[in-house]
Write an enzyme that holds these catalytic residues in place. Structure first.
Site, PDB file in Angstrom:
ATOM      1  N   ASP A   1       3.231   3.662  19.484  1.00  0.00           N
ATOM      2  CA  ASP A   1       3.769   3.418  20.829  1.00  0.00           C
ATOM      3  C   ASP A   1       3.255   4.416  21.847  1.00  0.00           C
ATOM      4  O   ASP A   1       2.804   5.508  21.522  1.00  0.00           O
ATOM      5  CB  ASP A   1       5.298   3.417  20.799  1.00  0.00           C
ATOM      6  CG  ASP A   1       5.885   4.686  20.173  1.00  0.00           C
ATOM      7  OD1 ASP A   1       5.251   5.245  19.255  1.00  0.00           O
ATOM      8  OD2 ASP A   1       6.971   5.116  20.603  1.00  0.00           O
TER       9      ASP A   1
ATOM     10  N   GLU B   1       8.022   5.615  17.870  1.00  0.00           N
ATOM     11  CA  GLU B   1       8.324   7.014  17.550  1.00  0.00           C
ATOM     12  C   GLU B   1       9.014   7.702  18.717  1.00  0.00           C
ATOM     13  O   GLU B   1       9.782   8.641  18.517  1.00  0.00           O
ATOM     14  CB  GLU B   1       7.029   7.757  17.198  1.00  0.00           C
ATOM     15  CG  GLU B   1       7.246   9.167  16.661  1.00  0.00           C
ATOM     16  CD  GLU B   1       7.495  10.208  17.729  1.00  0.00           C
ATOM     17  OE1 GLU B   1       8.299  11.134  17.476  1.00  0.00           O
ATOM     18  OE2 GLU B   1       6.906  10.115  18.830  1.00  0.00           O
TER      19      GLU B   1
END
Length: 398
Positions: free
Chosen positions: A84, A142
């Site tokens: 991400d 994350e």
């Protein structure tokens, strides 16, 4: 040619391909829990390598398996990359600049994903030289609580087959390219988000005696809460920071509500629980004593990241063998948090740092900044190192 030299050669051979992966990912970042196209891109590369994998795990996560063919072994080592990006507008003028307004790979997750794809290329080509199974975990989210790692674990990413150890590799802009950083034991802090709402009574600023000022109460709360840290056990590193306060009044208007947001980080799980409870009690007590009400919402974040002592000790030796002892450096405690910590509470883990700094080229900016970038020479080293560590761990016998 020995295995180490073969891996180094393959890492160099795939260098430009890995950079291509990184440029594509960097130009097309996606926020936490939105990594649909990133996941699809990773899946296409794994298909091209004929590596079997499952998609859509815990959202857009992927788990792939590569079985060594050099013999029979039930040893399984996992390698993890996060996918991400962050809600940051990129300031770099590069050919691979983000094409998504307000979204940027400012923490290096594009590097991690590209590097792990490079590892897959290398291990596929030396599949006949090792026994056991490598599990590739391409993880979403994350950057956002509760962390994609916790959701991947809940979805069974460490099972079928059961993982015995796990590695995570992360960029480090404070380390020169070519250097590797590692620390055994406690390494990164726990992190919790604190949201406070002070409910007073708004009115005209010229008549404060008729109202209940949530700004003044909020200021008292912030000041008092610093004693949670200053009067705690000084042997336990702890940070309590408040970075946001919103009270929508005016020069002559006392608002009815004030909002405060902050974070607490520490390295001791029992103390973490005590401190969060103490924060909640203090906020309610101070607010009530001054005639207001309070609401406290604590978003539980990641636990302390603990690098397994035995795994990290032998990993360091393998790192020194691969890059030279002079290029493996000791890391200090890091007050930032990482959801890789969830894995380390399930299986022995080692989370290490890949140097990406190049002062001569002006590549010096830290993560989570609009100017963050890496010296891509690090991608000549990163995939090979992780492939080397995976094979060494698979062949290790206690």
């Amino acid at each position: 040619m020995g295995l180490e030299e073969q891996i180094q050669r393959l890492s160099s051979e795939h260098y430009l391909q890995v950079i291509g992966y990184r440029h594509h990912l960097h130009a097309h970042p996606e926020l936490s829990f939105q990594e649909k196209e990133t996941s699809a891109f990773v899946s296409r590369q794994l298909h091209a390598l004929s590596i079997p994998h499952q998609t859509d795990i815990a959202g857009h996560g992927i788990v792939a398996l590569l079985q060594g063919t050099a013999g029979e072994s039930d040893h399984v080592v996992a390698l993890r990359a996060d996918m991400d990006a962050l809600p940051i507008q990129e300031a770099n003028e590069v050919t691979y600049k983000s094409t998504s307004p307000g979204v940027m790979h400012a923490c290096g997750h594009d590097v991690h994903t590209a590097s792990l794809l490079g590892v897959a290329h290398i291990l596929k080509q030396v599949q006949h030289l090792f026994a056991g199974t490598v599990k590739f975990i391409f993880q979403p989210a994350e950057e956002k609580n509760p962390g994609g790692a916790s959701l991947m674990i809940q979805a069974g990413a460490l099972e079928q087959p059961r993982v015995q150890s796990i590695y995570g590799q992360h960029v480090q802009p404070f380390l020169e390219t070519g250097k590797i950083g590692v620390k055994a034991g406690q390494y990164m802090a726990s992190a919790d988000e604190i949201y406070i709402k002070i409910i007073g009574k708004g009115g005209h600023g010229a008549l404060p005696h008729l109202f209940i000022d949530p700004i003044a109460i909020g200021a008292q709360v912030i000041t008092a809460l610093q004693q949670v840290v200053s009067r705690s056990d000084p042997r336990i590193p702890t940070i309590l920071s408040f970075g946001k306060m919103i009270a929508d009044g005016a020069t002559n208007i006392i608002p009815g509500v004030a909002y405060i947001e902050g974070t607490m980080r520490t390295f001791n799980e029992p103390w973490r629980e005590q401190a969060l409870e103490k924060i909640t009690r203090m906020v309610h007590g101070i607010s009530e004593a001054m005639g207001a009400k309070a609401e406290v919402d604590i978003s539980r974040g990641y636990p302390v990241l603990f690098n397994d002592e035995k795994l990290t000790a032998r990993t360091r030796l393998w790192m020194e063998q691969y890059v030279g002892k002079e290029n493996v450096v000791d890391l200090e405690l890091w007050m930032a948090a990482e959801d890789f910590a969830w894995y380390t509470h399930q299986v022995p883990g080692c989370f290490y740092r890949l140097g990406t700094r190049n002062e001569a080229r002006g590549i010096v900016h830290g993560v989570h900044t609009p100017q963050f970038d890496i010296d891509e020479e690090a991608l000549r080293l990163g995939p090979g190192l992780m492939a080397w560590l995976a094979i060494q761990e698979l062949s290790y016998q206690d």
